[in-house]
Design an enzyme around this catalytic site. Structure first.
Site, PDB file in Angstrom:
ATOM      1  N   HIS A   3       0.819  -1.228   0.000  1.00 45.83           N
ATOM      2  CA  HIS A   3       0.000   0.000   0.000  1.00 45.83           C
ATOM      3  C   HIS A   3       0.848   1.273   0.000  1.00 45.83           C
ATOM      4  O   HIS A   3       0.495   2.274   0.623  1.00 45.83           O
ATOM      5  CB  HIS A   3      -0.971   0.022   1.192  1.00 45.83           C
ATOM      6  CG  HIS A   3      -1.959  -1.092   1.163  1.00 45.83           C
ATOM      7  ND1 HIS A   3      -3.131  -1.038   0.444  1.00 45.83           N
ATOM      8  CD2 HIS A   3      -1.942  -2.320   1.739  1.00 45.83           C
ATOM      9  CE1 HIS A   3      -3.794  -2.170   0.586  1.00 45.83           C
ATOM     10  NE2 HIS A   3      -3.097  -2.980   1.364  1.00 45.83           N
ATOM     11  N   ASN A  33     -10.104  -3.103   2.032  1.00 44.12           N
ATOM     12  CA  ASN A  33      -9.752  -3.117   0.615  1.00 44.12           C
ATOM     13  C   ASN A  33     -11.022  -2.912  -0.209  1.00 44.12           C
ATOM     14  O   ASN A  33     -12.126  -2.872   0.332  1.00 44.12           O
ATOM     15  CB  ASN A  33      -9.137  -4.474   0.238  1.00 44.12           C
ATOM     16  CG  ASN A  33      -7.657  -4.558   0.618  1.00 44.12           C
ATOM     17  OD1 ASN A  33      -6.957  -3.559   0.660  1.00 44.12           O
ATOM     18  ND2 ASN A  33      -7.199  -5.763   0.868  1.00 44.12           N
ATOM     19  N   TYR A  75       0.254  -3.536  11.793  1.00 43.96           N
ATOM     20  CA  TYR A  75       0.062  -2.160  11.312  1.00 43.96           C
ATOM     21  C   TYR A  75       0.686  -1.115  12.242  1.00 43.96           C
ATOM     22  O   TYR A  75       1.457  -0.279  11.787  1.00 43.96           O
ATOM     23  CB  TYR A  75      -1.430  -1.900  11.024  1.00 43.96           C
ATOM     24  CG  TYR A  75      -1.820  -2.419   9.665  1.00 43.96           C
ATOM     25  CD1 TYR A  75      -1.697  -3.779   9.357  1.00 43.96           C
ATOM     26  CD2 TYR A  75      -2.267  -1.578   8.664  1.00 43.96           C
ATOM     27  CE1 TYR A  75      -2.015  -4.269   8.106  1.00 43.96           C
ATOM     28  CE2 TYR A  75      -2.591  -2.061   7.395  1.00 43.96           C
ATOM     29  CZ  TYR A  75      -2.468  -3.401   7.127  1.00 43.96           C
ATOM     30  OH  TYR A  75      -2.777  -3.876   5.885  1.00 43.96           O
TER      31      TYR A  75
END
Ligand code: NDP
Length: 475
Positions: free
Chosen positions: A54, A127, A337
């Protein structure tokens, strides 16, 4: 000195910004030109590590408005009453390409929404697809390596992708979306977003429901044919970001309708398959979509690096009323993350304006690199604390979740069906879509060994015989 005069980072007036300090007109530069040194040194440090996945993205601010009451499922303040508005920031992205790559690659698109709720940040880091290639996080780095560049040549290699996929039939569902028309959205406005994972909701009575989040594009779905996408990739690699930015500048504010699917907690135990498996959807027939609200994007960032590059999302950002689930991929992303952001931006990344909760932060965390917000001033930094330090709030406690089972490494393939849902998707496509899907897949197999292609085709045949047969014929 006027307000428009240049200064160094230390605030000193800069008398000269075009000519370095040298010993004579032809002489070497002097180290005492600290303005030059600082300018070069800062330039060297302009990049933070790009996201491994990403990396290329675009974002905008907006508002989420509740249109339907779902308080019987959740006590989350963001859903407290119809008409309630919450500020949001949404970052779209491609997945595999690096920061300079083209927006029109065939690739899933990231759809990461940050809600600035009264009870802290809520990130739905999803997504444009309701499923993913993997259900077990132990496979994620290998999967991504297979899609990225060949370690020897430095370029992408379809043999590596198809080799991996031939051994990962759980990816077939997502692959079918990837190679279908929706694999190349026509910009970010014309695609749906999905939370993809199963999350939990819990209400004031302490009841838990499992939930899937769907953001349906109000603009409708628009996709780019492969040839057109390839042409745009050469002419305007920033196509999707530009389209989003310019639409907002024109005040054509894009909208998405948030809908949920709800499964009562107990039903998960008896459902036909594992409802926490990220490679599967919950069929709409079993769990119909329930309307919740509207998300509108209506303000562009002022500065790309500060607000889009430094935007940091994590599925672990969950306010009371919304919770995690046993989804293995979700559990791993809740670690990965924030870990990525601490590495990329630094330990205090959550204090940056785009990431900062609007309700304020009060805790016992202190210091760390680039602490620029006052560091909670004189407030004490330990607990238990007898001098008025902040205390926990038991009312925010999530109801207990019963979990049992032997600690072991489980093969999800046992008694599991990796084929039916990919086949179900194939069966709802029109003849033209099936034709394009199978042509695209056969196209990417042209350069790989025949034996490897046949291994993959055997998988497609198990999804739907016609699906595999068509690929084989076209190959
Ligand atoms: P439904 O017929 O109720 O729903 C089909 C869904 O497929 C619609 O949401 C539609 O989205 C979406 N869709 C249509 N074309 C594509 C495509 N090329 N790529 C991705 N999605 C597409 O069926 P079921 O719920 O029984 O699911 C059947 C299959 O539909 C699944 O196996 C799954 O692949 C796919 N799907 C299911 C979703 C779900 O949550 N149940 C969500 C998205 C896809 P839209 O309405 O936006 O056109």
């Amino acid at each position: 000195m006027s307000e428009n005069n240049l200064t160094t980072a230390g605030g000193h007036p800069v008398s000269e910004n075009q000519h370095s300090l040298t010993a004579g007109a032809r002489g070497p530069v002097l180290t005492q030109d600290s303005h030059l040194i600082e300018k070069l040194a800062h330039f060297n440090r302009e990049r933070v590590p790009e996201r491994v996945v990403h990396a290329k993205g675009s974002g905008a601010y907006g508002t989420f408005t509740v249109t339907h009451d779902i308080t019987k499922y959740t006590r989350a303040k963001v859903f407290r009453k119809v008409g309630k508005k919450t500020d949001v920031f949404l970052r779209f992205s491609t997945v595999v390409g690096e920061k300079g790559s083209a927006d029109t690659e065939r690739d899933p698109r990231g759809f990461a929404v940050k809600f600035y709720t009264e009870d802290g940040i809520w990130d739905v880091v999803g997504n444009n697809t309701p499923v993913f290639f993997e259900r077990d996080p132990l496979k994620f780095p290998d999967f991504i390596h297979s899609q990225k560049r060949d370690p020897k040549t430095g370029y992408k290699n379809p043999r590596r992708m198809w080799d991996y996929w031939s051994k990962a039939p759980e990816a077939l569902h997502q692959m079918t979306i990837l190679f279908s028309d929706r694999g190349i959205p026509d910009g970010y406005r014309f695609m749906n977003g999905y939370g993809s994972h199963t999350f939990g909701l819990w209400n004031d009575a302490g009841e838990r429901f499992w939930v899937k989040f769907h953001f349906k594009s109000d603009q409708g779905i628009k996709c780019l044919p492969g040839e057109e996408a390839a042409k745009i990739a050469g002419e305007d690699p920033d196509y999707a970001g530009r389209d989003l930015f310019e639409a907002i500048e024109r005040k054509e504010f894009p909208k998405w309708n948030l809908k949920i699917q709800i499964m009562p907690e107990k039903e998960a135990e008896t459902f036909a398959f594992n409802p926490f498996d990220l490679t599967k959807v919950w069929p709409h027939q079993d769990y119909p979509l329930i309307d919740v609200g509207v998300l509108e994007l209506n303000r562009n960032p002022e500065n790309y690096f500060a607000e889009v590059e430094q935007a940091a999302f994590s599925p672990s950002n969950l306010p009371p009323g919304i919770s995690a689930s046993p989804d293995k991929m979700l559990q791993a992303r809740m670690f990965a993350y924030p870990d990525a952001q601490r590495y990329r931006i630094g330990t205090n990344y959550q204090a940056l304006p785009v990431n900062r909760p609007s309700n304020g932060v009060i805790n016992y965390q202190r210091d760390g690199s680039l602490r620029f917000d006052g560091n909670l001033a004189e407030q004490d930094n330990y607990e238990p604390n007898g001098f008025g330090g902040p205390v926990q709030d038991p009312s925010a406690k999530e109801p207990p979740l019963r979990i049992s089972g032997d600690a072991d490494r489980y093969d999800a393939h046992e008694g599991n069906d990796d084929y039916s849902q990919a086949g179900a998707l194939y069966s709802i496509l029109s003849e033209d879509e099936k034709d394009r899907l199978t042509t695209t897949i056969a196209g990417t197999m042209q350069t790989i060994p025949r034996e490897l292609a046949m291994k993959n085709i055997a998988h497609f045949k198990k999804c739907d015989l016609d699906y595999g047969n068509r690929i084989e014929k076209k190959l």
